[in-house]
Design a protein around this motif. Sequence first.
Motif, PDB file in Angstrom:
ATOM      1  N   SER A 144       0.847  -1.197   0.000  1.00 51.26           N
ATOM      2  CA  SER A 144       0.000   0.000   0.000  1.00 51.26           C
ATOM      3  C   SER A 144       0.881   1.245   0.000  1.00 51.26           C
ATOM      4  O   SER A 144       2.097   1.149   0.161  1.00 51.26           O
ATOM      5  CB  SER A 144      -0.886  -0.010   1.255  1.00 51.26           C
ATOM      6  OG  SER A 144      -0.078  -0.004   2.426  1.00 51.26           O
ATOM      7  N   GLY A 145       0.237   2.378  -0.152  1.00 51.83           N
ATOM      8  CA  GLY A 145       0.928   3.646   0.011  1.00 51.83           C
ATOM      9  C   GLY A 145       0.627   4.160   1.415  1.00 51.83           C
ATOM     10  O   GLY A 145      -0.534   4.193   1.821  1.00 51.83           O
ATOM     11  N   PHE A 215      -4.746   3.422  -9.176  1.00 57.28           N
ATOM     12  CA  PHE A 215      -3.456   3.625  -8.509  1.00 57.28           C
ATOM     13  C   PHE A 215      -2.981   5.074  -8.675  1.00 57.28           C
ATOM     14  O   PHE A 215      -2.289   5.598  -7.807  1.00 57.28           O
ATOM     15  CB  PHE A 215      -2.442   2.665  -9.143  1.00 57.28           C
ATOM     16  CG  PHE A 215      -1.070   2.665  -8.532  1.00 57.28           C
ATOM     17  CD1 PHE A 215      -0.789   1.906  -7.393  1.00 57.28           C
ATOM     18  CD2 PHE A 215      -0.024   3.379  -9.113  1.00 57.28           C
ATOM     19  CE1 PHE A 215       0.487   1.881  -6.839  1.00 57.28           C
ATOM     20  CE2 PHE A 215       1.252   3.346  -8.561  1.00 57.28           C
ATOM     21  CZ  PHE A 215       1.505   2.603  -7.421  1.00 57.28           C
ATOM     22  N   GLN A 219      -5.622   7.742  -6.417  1.00 54.69           N
ATOM     23  CA  GLN A 219      -4.891   7.838  -5.146  1.00 54.69           C
ATOM     24  C   GLN A 219      -4.195   9.193  -5.010  1.00 54.69           C
ATOM     25  O   GLN A 219      -3.299   9.366  -4.194  1.00 54.69           O
ATOM     26  CB  GLN A 219      -3.873   6.692  -5.026  1.00 54.69           C
ATOM     27  CG  GLN A 219      -4.547   5.328  -4.948  1.00 54.69           C
ATOM     28  CD  GLN A 219      -3.609   4.174  -4.637  1.00 54.69           C
ATOM     29  OE1 GLN A 219      -2.434   4.359  -4.348  1.00 54.69           O
ATOM     30  NE2 GLN A 219      -4.149   2.967  -4.705  1.00 54.69           N
ATOM     31  N   ARG A 221      -2.182  10.733  -7.204  1.00 53.64           N
ATOM     32  CA  ARG A 221      -0.793  10.783  -7.681  1.00 53.64           C
ATOM     33  C   ARG A 221      -0.644  11.850  -8.763  1.00 53.64           C
ATOM     34  O   ARG A 221      -1.542  12.039  -9.596  1.00 53.64           O
ATOM     35  CB  ARG A 221      -0.373   9.415  -8.246  1.00 53.64           C
ATOM     36  CG  ARG A 221       0.050   8.427  -7.189  1.00 53.64           C
ATOM     37  CD  ARG A 221       0.654   7.169  -7.836  1.00 53.64           C
ATOM     38  NE  ARG A 221       1.569   6.522  -6.918  1.00 53.64           N
ATOM     39  CZ  ARG A 221       1.190   5.724  -5.926  1.00 53.64           C
ATOM     40  NH1 ARG A 221      -0.085   5.439  -5.757  1.00 53.64           N
ATOM     41  NH2 ARG A 221       2.097   5.200  -5.119  1.00 53.64           N
ATOM     42  N   ILE A 249      -3.249   3.421   1.725  1.00 54.80           N
ATOM     43  CA  ILE A 249      -4.165   3.401   0.571  1.00 54.80           C
ATOM     44  C   ILE A 249      -3.831   2.175  -0.274  1.00 54.80           C
ATOM     45  O   ILE A 249      -2.658   1.938  -0.610  1.00 54.80           O
ATOM     46  CB  ILE A 249      -3.996   4.664  -0.308  1.00 54.80           C
ATOM     47  CG1 ILE A 249      -4.066   5.949   0.536  1.00 54.80           C
ATOM     48  CG2 ILE A 249      -5.047   4.691  -1.417  1.00 54.80           C
ATOM     49  CD1 ILE A 249      -3.788   7.233  -0.265  1.00 54.80           C
ATOM     50  N   GLU A 250      -4.849   1.407  -0.613  1.00 57.73           N
ATOM     51  CA  GLU A 250      -4.663   0.278  -1.532  1.00 57.73           C
ATOM     52  C   GLU A 250      -5.931   0.126  -2.373  1.00 57.73           C
ATOM     53  O   GLU A 250      -6.706   1.073  -2.467  1.00 57.73           O
ATOM     54  CB  GLU A 250      -4.228  -1.001  -0.794  1.00 57.73           C
ATOM     55  CG  GLU A 250      -5.020  -1.353   0.434  1.00 57.73           C
ATOM     56  CD  GLU A 250      -6.364  -1.933   0.152  1.00 57.73           C
ATOM     57  OE1 GLU A 250      -7.324  -1.143  -0.009  1.00 57.73           O
ATOM     58  OE2 GLU A 250      -6.500  -3.169   0.119  1.00 57.73           O
TER      59      GLU A 250
HETATM   60  O1  LIG Z   1       0.905   3.624  -3.269  1.00 57.52           O
HETATM   61  C1  LIG Z   1       0.535   2.450  -3.376  1.00 57.52           C
HETATM   62  C2  LIG Z   1       1.429   1.355  -3.204  1.00 57.52           C
HETATM   63  C3  LIG Z   1       0.950   0.082  -3.362  1.00 57.52           C
HETATM   64  N1  LIG Z   1      -0.356  -0.102  -3.663  1.00 57.52           N
HETATM   65  C4  LIG Z   1      -1.208   0.926  -3.820  1.00 57.52           C
HETATM   66  O2  LIG Z   1      -2.391   0.716  -4.108  1.00 57.52           O
HETATM   67  N2  LIG Z   1      -0.745   2.173  -3.665  1.00 57.52           N
END
Ligand SMILES: O=c1cc[nH]c(=O)[nH]1
Length: 313
Positions: A144-145, A215, A219, A221, A249-250
């Motif tokens: 995850s982040g 992702f 998220q 980014r 966050i995943e």
């Molecule tokens: O930043 C991340 C890293 C792994 N998985 C995710 O979903 N986000």
Amino acid sequence: MAPIILDHMGNDQNEYIKQHVQVKNPYLDTMEEDILYHFSLSTKTHNLPEMFGDIKFVCVGGSANRMKAFAQFIHQELELPGNPEEVRDICEGTDRYCMYKVGPVLSLSHGMGVPSISIMLHELIKLLHHAQCSDVVLIRLGTSGGVGLAPGTVVVTNKAVDYSFLPQFEQVVLGKVITRSTELDEGVANELLQCSAELQSFPTMIGNTMCTHDFYEGQGRLDGALCSFSHEEKLEYLRKAYEAGVRNIEMESTVFAAMCRVCGVKAAVVCVALLNRFDGDQITSPHDVLVEYQQRPQVLVSHFIKKRLGHIV
Ligand SMILES: O=c1cc[nH]c(=O)[nH]1
Ligand SMILES: O=P(O)(O)O[C@H]1O[C@H](CO)[C@@H](O)[C@H]1O
């Protein structure tokens, strides 16, 4: 832990109140055969109770290689007979998911994102039901982040929350939105935290996990092919998430929690943070560091399984 219930003779009745995996679909009983298409298994061609009836722990994660490595690791940890290198992919008839059975542990991959894990979970829950499994714990081992966490921190999910930080999963069914709760098992989460205290190997905490459908933009980014917001807007969203208790966050936790809850399966989510999203978006750690990070949830869950099986007192 289940409460201790005594009968009129003072005997422990827990033996008789096994928690079976429940499917919530009346049509299943009317079907002569159930083909678990993405597993390449079927109730007619496979004896599912014989193959899977003793399963007590199901561990899932996005990557096929990670879940093979976990199967080999748990084989060693449980000191089972045979060569861990020779674990066989039960789903070798398909390349959608991989599945390994190691004693009472099933290790499966689910791919990336809600649609992929959701298909896997429909078939997994039916498999556990057809196999008459009881008292199963299902754990997602993921990456995850991190939100305000040092890279390498392991997060045991308290609540799986959506993009608005609410503990719910929305599914569109026949053109209408159905909302399901995403509460996870508090007892299992606390047991996992206790395991990390015993291991003292890496930082672990309980926090909320935000599940997104993407992702990159999803998220927040700034490094995707598209980006429709500013750096300041990204940081503001992450700050709001942090204030709502989000620590990582995943992309699967909400549907995972929702489906397990409806079907009476105790579930937990254990994900390592690969980076701190306040510091950036790209995953810059070297390969060997990332490999070690990915092993952390596996080490924690292995300790949990060994404790539950009485290998560690
Ligand atoms: O930043 C991340 C890293 C792994 N998985 C995710 O979903 N986000
Ligand atoms: O590490 P896994 O289990 O694949 O999970 C995380 O990693 C993927 C994105 O890289 C998403 O599926 C996210 O949930």
